[in-house]
Design a protein around this motif. Sequence first.
Motif, PDB file in Angstrom:
ATOM      1  N   GLN A   1     -17.851  14.019  54.481  1.00  0.00           N
ATOM      2  CA  GLN A   1     -18.381  13.708  53.130  1.00  0.00           C
ATOM      3  C   GLN A   1     -18.065  14.775  52.346  1.00  0.00           C
ATOM      4  O   GLN A   1     -17.921  15.990  52.681  1.00  0.00           O
ATOM      5  CB  GLN A   1     -19.949  13.639  53.252  1.00  0.00           C
TER       6      GLN A   1
ATOM      7  N   TYR B   1     -15.810  10.041  52.457  1.00  0.00           N
ATOM      8  CA  TYR B   1     -16.742   9.339  51.220  1.00  0.00           C
ATOM      9  C   TYR B   1     -17.333  10.319  50.308  1.00  0.00           C
ATOM     10  O   TYR B   1     -17.241  11.560  50.612  1.00  0.00           O
ATOM     11  CB  TYR B   1     -17.424   8.470  51.775  1.00  0.00           C
TER      12      TYR B   1
ATOM     13  N   GLN C   1     -28.980  10.290  53.111  1.00  0.00           N
ATOM     14  CA  GLN C   1     -27.790  10.900  52.642  1.00  0.00           C
ATOM     15  C   GLN C   1     -26.901  10.995  53.945  1.00  0.00           C
ATOM     16  O   GLN C   1     -25.459  10.914  54.053  1.00  0.00           O
ATOM     17  CB  GLN C   1     -27.816  11.822  51.781  1.00  0.00           C
TER      18      GLN C   1
ATOM     19  N   ASP D   1     -26.005   8.110  55.971  1.00  0.00           N
ATOM     20  CA  ASP D   1     -24.726   7.331  55.280  1.00  0.00           C
ATOM     21  C   ASP D   1     -23.380   7.744  55.804  1.00  0.00           C
ATOM     22  O   ASP D   1     -22.468   6.894  56.094  1.00  0.00           O
ATOM     23  CB  ASP D   1     -24.490   7.651  53.837  1.00  0.00           C
TER      24      ASP D   1
ATOM     25  N   GLN E   1     -24.746  20.080  46.912  1.00  0.00           N
ATOM     26  CA  GLN E   1     -25.194  19.381  47.988  1.00  0.00           C
ATOM     27  C   GLN E   1     -25.134  19.906  49.412  1.00  0.00           C
ATOM     28  O   GLN E   1     -25.627  19.261  50.182  1.00  0.00           O
ATOM     29  CB  GLN E   1     -24.134  18.052  48.340  1.00  0.00           C
TER      30      GLN E   1
ATOM     31  N   HIS F   1     -30.873   5.660  46.305  1.00  0.00           N
ATOM     32  CA  HIS F   1     -30.959   7.253  46.112  1.00  0.00           C
ATOM     33  C   HIS F   1     -31.079   7.415  44.619  1.00  0.00           C
ATOM     34  O   HIS F   1     -32.220   8.282  44.279  1.00  0.00           O
ATOM     35  CB  HIS F   1     -29.780   8.020  46.547  1.00  0.00           C
TER      36      HIS F   1
ATOM     37  N   LEU G   1     -19.293   5.816  47.307  1.00  0.00           N
ATOM     38  CA  LEU G   1     -20.765   5.441  47.417  1.00  0.00           C
ATOM     39  C   LEU G   1     -21.448   5.285  46.115  1.00  0.00           C
ATOM     40  O   LEU G   1     -21.755   6.378  45.710  1.00  0.00           O
ATOM     41  CB  LEU G   1     -21.411   5.987  48.746  1.00  0.00           C
TER      42      LEU G   1
ATOM     43  N   THR H   1     -22.430   9.175  44.785  1.00  0.00           N
ATOM     44  CA  THR H   1     -23.025   9.492  43.477  1.00  0.00           C
ATOM     45  C   THR H   1     -24.103   8.423  43.180  1.00  0.00           C
ATOM     46  O   THR H   1     -23.948   7.303  43.543  1.00  0.00           O
ATOM     47  CB  THR H   1     -21.875   9.417  42.228  1.00  0.00           C
TER      48      THR H   1
HETATM   49  N1  LIG Z   1     -26.807  13.324  46.392  1.00  0.00           N
HETATM   50  C1  LIG Z   1     -25.740  12.760  45.771  1.00  0.00           C
HETATM   51  C2  LIG Z   1     -25.582  11.309  45.713  1.00  0.00           C
HETATM   52  C3  LIG Z   1     -25.523  10.851  47.100  1.00  0.00           C
HETATM   53  C4  LIG Z   1     -26.361  10.093  47.658  1.00  0.00           C
HETATM   54  C5  LIG Z   1     -26.306   9.381  48.887  1.00  0.00           C
HETATM   55  C6  LIG Z   1     -25.183   9.628  49.532  1.00  0.00           C
HETATM   56  O1  LIG Z   1     -24.896   9.196  51.017  1.00  0.00           O
HETATM   57  C7  LIG Z   1     -24.179  10.645  49.031  1.00  0.00           C
HETATM   58  C8  LIG Z   1     -24.420  11.186  47.558  1.00  0.00           C
HETATM   59  C9  LIG Z   1     -25.960  13.357  44.241  1.00  0.00           C
HETATM   60  O2  LIG Z   1     -26.692  14.163  43.958  1.00  0.00           O
HETATM   61  O3  LIG Z   1     -25.375  12.460  43.379  1.00  0.00           O
END
Ligand SMILES: N[C@@H](Cc1ccc(O)cc1)C(=O)O
Length: 537
Positions: free
Chosen positions: A181, A38, A169, A172, A187, A76, A71, A41
Amino acid sequence: MASLTPAEKYNIITRNLQEVLGKEQIESILAERDLNIYWGTAPTGKPHLGYFVAMTKIADFLQAGCHITILIADIHAFLDNMKAPMELVGKRAEYYTQLIKATLTSIGVPTDKLKFVLGSSYQLTAEYSLANLKLCSKTTERDAKKAGAEVVKQVDAPLLSGLIYPGMQALDEEFLGVDAQFGGVDQRKIFVFAEKMLPAIGYKKRSHLMNVMVPGLAGPKMSSSVADSKIDLLEAPEDVKRKLSKAFCEEGNITENGVLSFVKTVLFPLGSMNGKSPSFSILRSEKFGGDVTYTVYEDLENDFRDKKVHPGDLKKAVTDAVNNLLGPIRKWFDNDELRQLTEDAYPTPKPEVKAKPVKSNKPAANASLTVDVSRLDIRVARILEAKVHEANPNSYISTVDCGNGDVRTVVSGLAKYIPLAEMQNRLVCAVCNLKPGKFQGVLSSAMLLAGSSPDDSIVELLQPPAGLEAGDLIEFEGFAQADRSSPEKLNPKHLIFEKVSEEFKVSPEGLAQYKDLQFSTKNGPVGLKSLKEGRIR
Ligand SMILES: N[C@@H](Cc1ccc(O)cc1)C(=O)O
């Protein structure tokens, strides 16, 4: 699709990536079945061109037979300092979904095989909440903070929500039932945290795939604060052209070159999708060397370094390539429904109702008669690009970002004193409320402040402390600055700047001063590179 061997799949899955964590795990899964993967964003600001990097990888994953979930991490989006306000997040999630589908379609990726999931569709269940609390009870504040350092906006008074973000995250991965992921290398800390923490609450550790980050156009680092450093996926053709024409792309300079980096990280990988061989062409008249087509990025880079490719021709080619890429996306959004969605997700700001003038605590004397530093609007600004004035080799013409998208042309007679390289992509102090004036045929709309030694042999630009952004204020203790949102434009005949600047000086410690007051910024006083004692103009 002819069946690929596990090794072939692995190669497609990981090509053009910057880093892979958990290679063995991926290989052993591929030996048995296809990979579940996955990409998440958070629907915050408008997606920019850098999204193409992730999209090309999604195409690769699909080609390698992966089961892909996208996702849309709506929760988030507000956990991260309310980057999407609660009342807009639903619309932004819809907007992202549409835009990602449009973008994938534009590069020939079928979206019916992708699963789109909204974070809030499962992150609010009792099961997820309990897992989240369990994870919180095993996570130190310090680890949570470290994990989010490059993703969650760092502010002076960090919110609890930003600490929960990385853990969710990580969770998820479990709740989406994936093996791996995918995300940008930004990240990484969250990914490493997930690898450590999921096993701590009894879940499996996942693999992580990271793509390179696309630098901004304005300079070496991507910065949303540098106006125009990003091109939106729905940008109009003329804006693409304008932004690229302003992008920092110095002849022969291959190390700090957002335009070249974009060709490398986006256009070439895109060109090589689906087994095609990449090619990037620069069209120019015979007089300038005629058309060239590159099939390998490094050849283009070498030619640029050897000055066989001129910045203007490169920018033109990139502008055309970008406009070609964006065409189908614009078309997708070219209907009333999606226009309305765009407006709902990112409402046009209403014109501000002008606040009543606040009474200043200064004497009631007619403010326009006081001649002091409060009459000057001096700001931190960033030179985006400078070049030598064609009509006058002693002058530079610079494009200067004065903050909030206010980009101006500035002529300054510094070419005898300051090397051109030192004029590129740097912070300066600019006086922004002088009436624009023509210098050698070019309209100049601000003034860059520089210090000079008593004999004028050394001239250096004022240097704001690091970490500031264009538009940050320069202040002087005890002087309330004029209304910065609509400062008075100074009439050159009144010589206000000339009179006030007589009181400017470089202190023996090398700091810029007005009378004995520092040029203060929120990150400390403004100084000079080496100059101690002198004047400032
Ligand atoms: N952290 C990601 C967004 C994200 C959020 C939750 C997730 O499970 C995965 C990705 C970003 O900076 O855009």
